[in-house]
Design a protein around this motif. Structure first.
Motif, PDB file in Angstrom:
ATOM      1  N   ASP A 109       1.225  -1.269   0.001  1.00 56.35           N
ATOM      2  CA  ASP A 109      -0.163  -0.264   0.076  1.00 56.35           C
ATOM      3  C   ASP A 109       0.804   1.108   0.281  1.00 56.35           C
ATOM      4  OD1 ASP A 109       1.123  -0.243   2.444  1.00 56.35           O
ATOM      5  OD2 ASP A 109      -1.053  -0.440   3.570  1.00 56.35           O
ATOM      6  N   LYS A 157      -0.383   5.403  -0.089  1.00 60.52           N
ATOM      7  CA  LYS A 157      -0.605   6.308   1.207  1.00 60.52           C
ATOM      8  C   LYS A 157      -0.004   7.390   1.236  1.00 60.52           C
ATOM      9  CE  LYS A 157      -2.631   2.629   4.421  1.00 60.52           C
ATOM     10  NZ  LYS A 157      -2.281   1.320   5.393  1.00 60.52           N
ATOM     11  N   ALA A 161      -4.892   6.726  -0.878  1.00 61.05           N
ATOM     12  CA  ALA A 161      -5.188   5.498   0.060  1.00 61.05           C
ATOM     13  C   ALA A 161      -6.654   6.003   0.923  1.00 61.05           C
ATOM     14  CB  ALA A 161      -4.416   5.688   0.813  1.00 61.05           C
ATOM     15  N   TYR A 217      -9.673   6.680   3.501  1.00 60.27           N
ATOM     16  CA  TYR A 217      -9.470   6.584   4.773  1.00 60.27           C
ATOM     17  C   TYR A 217     -11.695   6.784   5.146  1.00 60.27           C
ATOM     18  CZ  TYR A 217      -5.124   6.481   5.416  1.00 60.27           C
ATOM     19  OH  TYR A 217      -3.848   6.199   5.172  1.00 60.27           O
ATOM     20  N   TYR A 231      -8.998   1.704   5.271  1.00 57.70           N
ATOM     21  CA  TYR A 231      -7.306   1.885   5.381  1.00 57.70           C
ATOM     22  C   TYR A 231      -7.986   2.483   6.941  1.00 57.70           C
ATOM     23  CZ  TYR A 231      -4.717   0.359   1.129  1.00 57.70           C
ATOM     24  OH  TYR A 231      -4.515  -0.091   0.495  1.00 57.70           O
ATOM     25  N   GLY A 239      -2.064   0.155   9.855  1.00 58.12           N
ATOM     26  CA  GLY A 239      -0.671   0.986   9.415  1.00 58.12           C
ATOM     27  C   GLY A 239       0.875  -0.681   9.340  1.00 58.12           C
TER      28      GLY A 239
END
Lengths: 760, 760
Positions: free
Chosen positions: B11, B15, B20, B22, B241, B485
């Protein structure tokens, strides 16, 4: 039991409240907007595109032209892939085309921050063409040399096929035969689904995700992969709820271009929404097919031999190619069995018109118009009851197609006819309306059809399903088969509930397909889903049930053979004593410290069978002779589509199909000028019937139990659209004695015909 | 081989580019906004809420108060459910509470069209309280009668447990023993994940979907179901994410309220985002635990018997309950083996402070501070090398916990210590820094730890995985285990690639969890995922490979036993000859007209094992005596977490944990006034270390091969945060001779200590 019940649609609440999420609802706020520049000539070359002024428009991010796209020709038809190159669809287009082949061809695209900027920029692009004379008439192509549209097809004939059953020449020697030879023609119409094609695409982890209003997410994945020259696995297609498709969204339309545009702006999200006007002529249409039908008939109405020549106007690109007219001529030998011989020739011809593609019925509405019209022409001339001549010649139970092996496993056709006859008061009205004069005349007409279920053995038929147990004993079901408004989610849920032994409220269907996670299925087309995908539901539900019972057997310490699932509980198979609820058992399965199992089941089925469904349409009309206008007084469709999973949804399908049939028969036609420019690509000038134009639509069913259908069911999605137009045409013949061999039966055409017959 | 390689995060690109998605990125444009009204007293009752003025604010849609919520008490801890009521978490709160138990308790919520209206309305609600004196100190609760916070716990003690290994009383009779008895205390800190808790909820087909930033989607589904009194299956939780969790998002925080608010506005989408300030005191904290540690030691440093009393300040609600301090006292008997006896008492006490919950290390950072501090106190007084006293007493390979059976299957602890010792130049500096005077002094310190891997046998350990073949031979993998993460998606992908025989670019992991479709897993906590969920990846990959080989066997007409998969191709097992690529085989499997299979595999594993990982931290510090300030000159963490799946990601985990440890040891503390009101709930006043405060973080590893780990691996996620604070504290002792038994070691505390010791 849930099967056979008219349970409420599982998505009813969402859709009625406007809360259901469609593609555009899901598009990120900050998506870039793309718009397509279309060719304004029907045939020729783009020589130059000047984009400098367009690029100056504030908000324009990028302009991509036909000189910038990769050279990967790709097909657009929603057919399963084939590892045999001979069975692959024709790959005849690029994302944007320098060689333009119809008025509306895609030649450039603007990507901008908003729609206003994109539209403004489109208007500032200057195109220099080299124009060629347009070819619009397939007969011209067949009759003379035309300049090829595609180099692979030097005479503009995409395909010519023929077949012969029996020995036609021999059969035709019979001197007792009365010969009927007529020409029939159908017009170009458009699907007019409520939601125009729309998609958005973005990159994620070096893969492209395309969210699209499509009938065929898994096929779309493959086509985008071909068009962009990247592997299947790098593409992800997501299909939310869709606002109708009717076959237009069985083509992969603008999604490959959308995916490519996204790659041109660093993977940012780009939305590409096609307007209603573009949809009319830049997506797909129903093919105009012209027919020559010749029948040798005994005077009692028995058809001895029959032939057909069908010429399909493909338009500029192959799309579904020859498959549609091939299906039409196959249907020709199906519905009526000539005593001795039947033969047909089918041509698919390229012209500089929008490409014809799949549309509800896949060639059979056209075939039915020609074939059913001639049956009434014969009956009329031989003074036979149109019903009796049909009964004498039509397909019987056990019929097996000599080429495809498709077999009539069940038939309620005769009962369908009888129900319609009774409803419309056929026998009385047939007599009563003979020999009318005066400005207002009435008539009754009818038509019948047969229709296949799925595409076997012509193409692959396969489907998979997955079921997942929840902790409260409810389940999710997931299929690659798609809900496109027809109610697929609801009937799949009913199938799962019944097969497992759950009530319907315990079934949650995952409506959205996502090629990354959804079991594979080729999609919604060919009236295949309840039959083919339904088999996957049945087999998966059976496996799922076995797994639940196996866990119950462990937990209850009873042999599996003693256990069954009924009404959301594990019961003793013989006494029906409730042993444990599905909810309690599911909790154990999830949280047992001893033996924990997250129960799911998944199964692939491959369907190597097909079956035929049937139906009849009966209409009563009133003709205003001076206005040359038809008013439908009464109409009924009676269908045999095997066991009905949900009678109310089945009736709704039939209503929708009848409405399409009425438009097809009476008013709809996409018109072009002599240069191939569409004249009425909008809902004002293209006469789609409104609710005000539509009479009450009556439906009835004859429920046979088809032994090949997973639940005794067979095709229903497309058939309702088939018999309406010929029934109307035959009623007009009955009312006026005028045989009109072209549709639509609009005042313009009727006026000419009535005048020619001296009636006005 | 991909395992053991520092491949790039799968990822990373998303990111780094900010692309990405969220939770908040996915929230529909038209979502309503909810905000929570919090109590401004720490203990008492809401008597009245006046909302009329608030309702008049333009844009306010609805206000829900503690008088309106259903009476379903629910727990919030992210533990697997248990069918045994005795093992279920404490259900001690409602969605909104009339009985308020801390400053910040949730008493009402406003739903508005935008944030401005919601905030304005909050300020206009008038609350009338009946206030009770706040209880803040657990020792006060243990010493005297206090008014109960929860009626089920009349003396405000949530739990008191104890254990004894060996006979402590007997062992303590040994007259040769030198006794050490000290008290240690740790402060309240907060997780400070980058993304505050955020969720949005909407109804769809009479079910509630909650999209949330959580570590535990499947557990959240259950808790929302409890809180709203509706079945599990009617809840769907989606986890995109997330911007960190560290255990705070192992509690189900505001999602049940969010789901309920959505039902109060007819199922419309409602977003509930918790501000940074609210996150500090209205979510969870790391428990303040105070310890009494008593050790009877021979003069050579051998510990003969040892006891601990641990009192945990739970705050107002049970959350993870007694589990955290219980884990601390379990850790007490693990890391060092007293020769004869060890015993412990653990108390969890309710007070009127924010509820303590899970935070990286789950009680072990607190335990390690107390236990490792005393080891140095003993070494200091007996004039022993802190390393030697540890080696003498620490856990050895083969150790088996007498109560839980948890076994030390592998240990690189001694090597970890040696690596750290070498790196920091321990032996020289230990001598060099003795007996310093002057304003600037230096010291070295170290600490060690052991840490379990997952929660077996205390709780259920189970995981499932699914793999799906694509037409190009690439695959998708799906797990209920969550990327938070830490790099889970990357290491799972590596595991799958290696086990199947594919290169990493052929693996696509579905990062987002969706409880409707994602295989079940309890989630990201307890450093369990590579160990427990990794087993599911391994077993599923093995099954998947078997299925692919079975299809290859059919297609190639060779027995499965002759076939293997290597480097994206089917090869002959003995000769390694490439027989067919995975891509070509996959195409066959999908599109074979003869035998079509959509290959997927899914497997549940239940883990009935556990293992211990180890590590050591070494620091060198410089103490500015007049400023009472510590500067970290050098720091290294050396870890044994078995085989490293991805060394670079492992190092990144350690860096993050060390940073947390530095804040815990030196500066972080959530402070409250005498009435329980938080004094510094914001990132300005709460001293989270910034990059400017952080020295270079050195990491090293000792790679053992743990026989119980699916790939020889064991826990790593939490451990890095454990040993830093005690190592700093021990370095301070070394530098100054001052034993500070409370953290953080900030200038405020050090100034007092140095003054008390006459050093300034």
């Amino acid at each position: 039991m849930s099967i056979g019940e008219s349970v409420k649609r599982v998505d009813a609440y969402e859709k009625v409240t406007g809360r259901a999420k469609y593609t555009d609802d899901l598009c990120p706020r900050n998506a870039l907007i793309a718009k397509v520049l279309h060719s304004t000539i029907a045939n020729g070359w783009v020589k130059k595109l000047e984009i400098d002024e367009a690029l100056k428009v504030k908000g324009v991010v990028k302009i991509v032209t036909c000189f910038d796209v990769p050279n990967y020709p790709f097909p657009t038809a929603g057919h399963p892939w084939s590892t045999d190159p001979k069975h692959q669809d024709v790959a005849d287009r690029l994302l944007l085309n320098q060689r333009v082949r119809y008025y509306g061809d895609d030649i450039a695209a603007v990507i901008a921050e908003d729609e206003v900027a994109a539209t403004k920029a489109l208007s500032l692009i200057e195109v220099t063409y080299e124009e060629l004379p347009p070819i619009l008439d397939p007969k011209e192509v067949l009759a003379s040399d035309t300049q090829p549209l595609h180099t692979a097809y030097p005479n503009n004939i995409l395909a010519h096929t023929n077949y012969e059953v029996g020995n036609y020449k021999e059969a035709a020697k019979d001197t007792d035969l009365i010969w009927f030879e007529d020409e029939y023609a159908t017009q170009i119409v458009q699907h007019c689904h409520i939601e125009p094609p729309v998609s958005f695409a973005y990159e994620e982890n070096h893969r492209i995700t395309v969210v699209s209003s499509t009938q065929i997410p898994h096929i779309m994945r493959r086509v985008i992969s071909q068009a962009l020259g990247i592997p299947f696995g790098k593409i992800r297609v997501i299909k939310p709820y869709i606002g109708g498709g009717f076959g237009n969204k069985q083509d992969v339309l603008y999604e490959p271009l959308n995916a490519f545009l996204c790659t041109q702006v660093g993977g940012k999200c780009v939305k590409l929404e096609i307007s209603r006007e573009e949809t009319f002529h830049c997506t797909r249409t129903r093919h105009s097919i012209s027919f020559k039908v010749k029948s040798g008939v005994r005077k009692d109405g028995r058809i001895v031999c029959r032939s057909m020549e069908a010429i399909s106007n493909q338009g500029a690109y192959a799309s579904h190619g020859h498959a549609i007219v091939a299906n039409a001529v196959t249907g020709f030998r199906h519905i009526y069995q000539a005593e001795k011989a039947v033969k047909a020739d089918a041509y698919t011809v390229f012209t500089n018109l929008p490409a014809g593609g799949a549309m509800r019925g896949y060639g059979i509405p056209q075939l039915a118009f020609a074939s059913e019209a001639q049956m009434d022409d014969i009956a009329y001339k031989l003074n036979l009851d149109p019903i009796e001549i049909r009964k004498q010649n039509m397909m019987k139970l056990g019929y097996k197609d000599p080429f495809l092996g498709i077999t009539c496993h069940s038939s309620g056709l005769e009962e369908c006819i009888e129900k319609g006859r009774h409803y419309i008061d056929w026998d009385n009205k047939l007599k009563a309306y003979q020999n009318q004069t005066g400005p207002i005349r009435r008539g009754v007409g009818m038509a019948i059809f047969s229709y296949k279920t799925g595409v076997y053995p012509i193409s692959l038929e396969t489907a998979s399903c997955r079921m997942i147990l929840n902790q409260d004993g409810s389940i999710q079901i997931q299929l690659g088969a798609t809900e496109i408004g027809q109610g697929a989610d609801t009937v799949f849920s009913q199938m799962a509930a019944d097969t497992i032994g759950l009530t319907l409220d315990r079934i949650n269907i995952v409506s959205q397909q996502d090629t990354d996670i959804t079991p594979f299925d080729t999609g919604a087309y060919a009236s295949r889903q309840t039959y083919v995908s339904g088999m996957a539901v049945k087999e998966t539900a059976t496996l799922f049930k076995e797994k639940v019972i196996a866990y119950a057997s462990y937990f209850l310490k009873l042999p599996s053979s003693n256990l069954d699932i009924k009404h959301n509980a594990i019961v003793h198979r013989t006494t029906n004593e409730v042993l444990i609820g599905m909810d309690a058992l599911a909790l154990e399965a999830f949280y047992s410290l001893d033996y924990c199992q997250h129960i799911t089941a998944e199964k692939t089925i491959q369907c190597k069978n097909n079956t035929l469904s049937f139906g009849a349409c009966f209409v009563e009309i009133e003709v205003d002779m001076p206005l040359a206008k038809i008013k439908v007084l009464d109409i009924i469709n009676v269908h045999d589509s095997g066991v009905l999973i949900n009678p109310q949804l089945a009736a709704a399908q039939v209503h929708g199909g009848m409405s399409m049939g009425l438009g097809y028969g009476l008013s709809e036609q996409l018109l072009f000028d002599a240069k191939g420019k569409p004249l009425n690509p909008n809902l004002l000038d293209y006469k789609l019937p409104t609710s005000m134009d539509t009479p009450d639509l009556m439906t009835d069913f004859v429920e046979t139990v088809d032994p090949s259908g997973p639940y005794g069911n067979k095709s229903l999605g497309e058939p309702p659209a088939i018999p309406v137009a010929p029934a109307l045409r035959n009623a007009l013949l009955h009312a006026t004695g005028v045989a009109v061999n072209d549709i639509p039966l609009n005042p313009h055409i009727l006026f000419e015909k009535f005048r020619a017959h001296g009636l006005i």
